[in-house]
Write an enzyme that holds these catalytic residues in place. Sequence first.
Site, PDB file in Angstrom:
ATOM      1  N   LYS A 183      -0.242   4.662   4.767  1.00 37.93           N
ATOM      2  CA  LYS A 183      -1.104   3.703   5.475  1.00 37.93           C
ATOM      3  C   LYS A 183      -0.523   3.385   6.845  1.00 37.93           C
ATOM      4  CE  LYS A 183      -3.737  -0.558   4.803  1.00 37.93           C
ATOM      5  NZ  LYS A 183      -4.999   0.132   5.154  1.00 37.93           N
ATOM      6  N   HIS A 194       0.834  -1.197   0.000  1.00 39.16           N
ATOM      7  CA  HIS A 194       0.000   0.000   0.000  1.00 39.16           C
ATOM      8  C   HIS A 194       0.873   1.254   0.000  1.00 39.16           C
ATOM      9  CE1 HIS A 194      -3.172  -2.813   1.206  1.00 39.16           C
ATOM     10  NE2 HIS A 194      -4.028  -1.876   0.835  1.00 39.16           N
TER      11      HIS A 194
END
Length: 253
Positions: free
Chosen positions: A146, A142
């Site tokens: 995050k 990600h």
Amino acid sequence: MSLRIGIAGISGRMGIYLAEEAAAAATLSGGTSRSGAGPAGAPHFPDIIALARESDVVIDFTHASTVQAHARALAETETPWVLGTTGYGPEDEIAIQEAAKVIPVIAAPNFCTGVNLVLLLAEKLGAVLPASQYDAEIVEMHHRQKVDAPSGTALAIGRAVAAGRGVDLGDVIASGRDGHTGPRKDGEIGFATLRGGQIVGSHTVMFTAGDEQISLTHHAFDRRVFASGAVRAALWLHAQPAGLYGMRDFLKL
């Protein structure tokens, strides 16, 4: 009158997409945000209670720290709740379950149709491929902002594999291997977490035996895919009785 959809955290990256999708599919009632701002023309409410009172359903992709307060507020106002927040703990899960006794709640780590098909297939593969012969590993990547790891979707894939094998993920998880870990244990479900750039979301689950490997991979290219799925779920949820639902219920998987 079309369904009024409220967005908790309307000024965030997901909140902006959710607002656009809600306005296109129904009526955007407005939202809440820590900054007090939101998309142009969208009403801003001081708190979740005020938003819920002017909404027929609330979509919430905020933060794990808000789950218990939002659960109480939405149960109090009897407002259906679409929950896409991840990284919450056991006490938060209890609060969600309590709210679902009063209102319909759909909670999912990922509202993308493709990901939910991967979850279904991961469970079936977990059931068919013997854990003693096929090592299950999950790799996810990600964007650098995050904050939770492994991702909620990666954990959902792990739970799906574990369910297929008839075990609890907590008993077989191997996350963040480092140093001299010894040989891999039979039945482990391993996780590798990568972060960098602005990757929206990439997940792969691999079942590896001595003579073959089976992989399932999903790449998300645009956050809008999560927003459109959540809005579709909101339109469906509003007509459901009180209870706790998942994407399998909505997609009829």
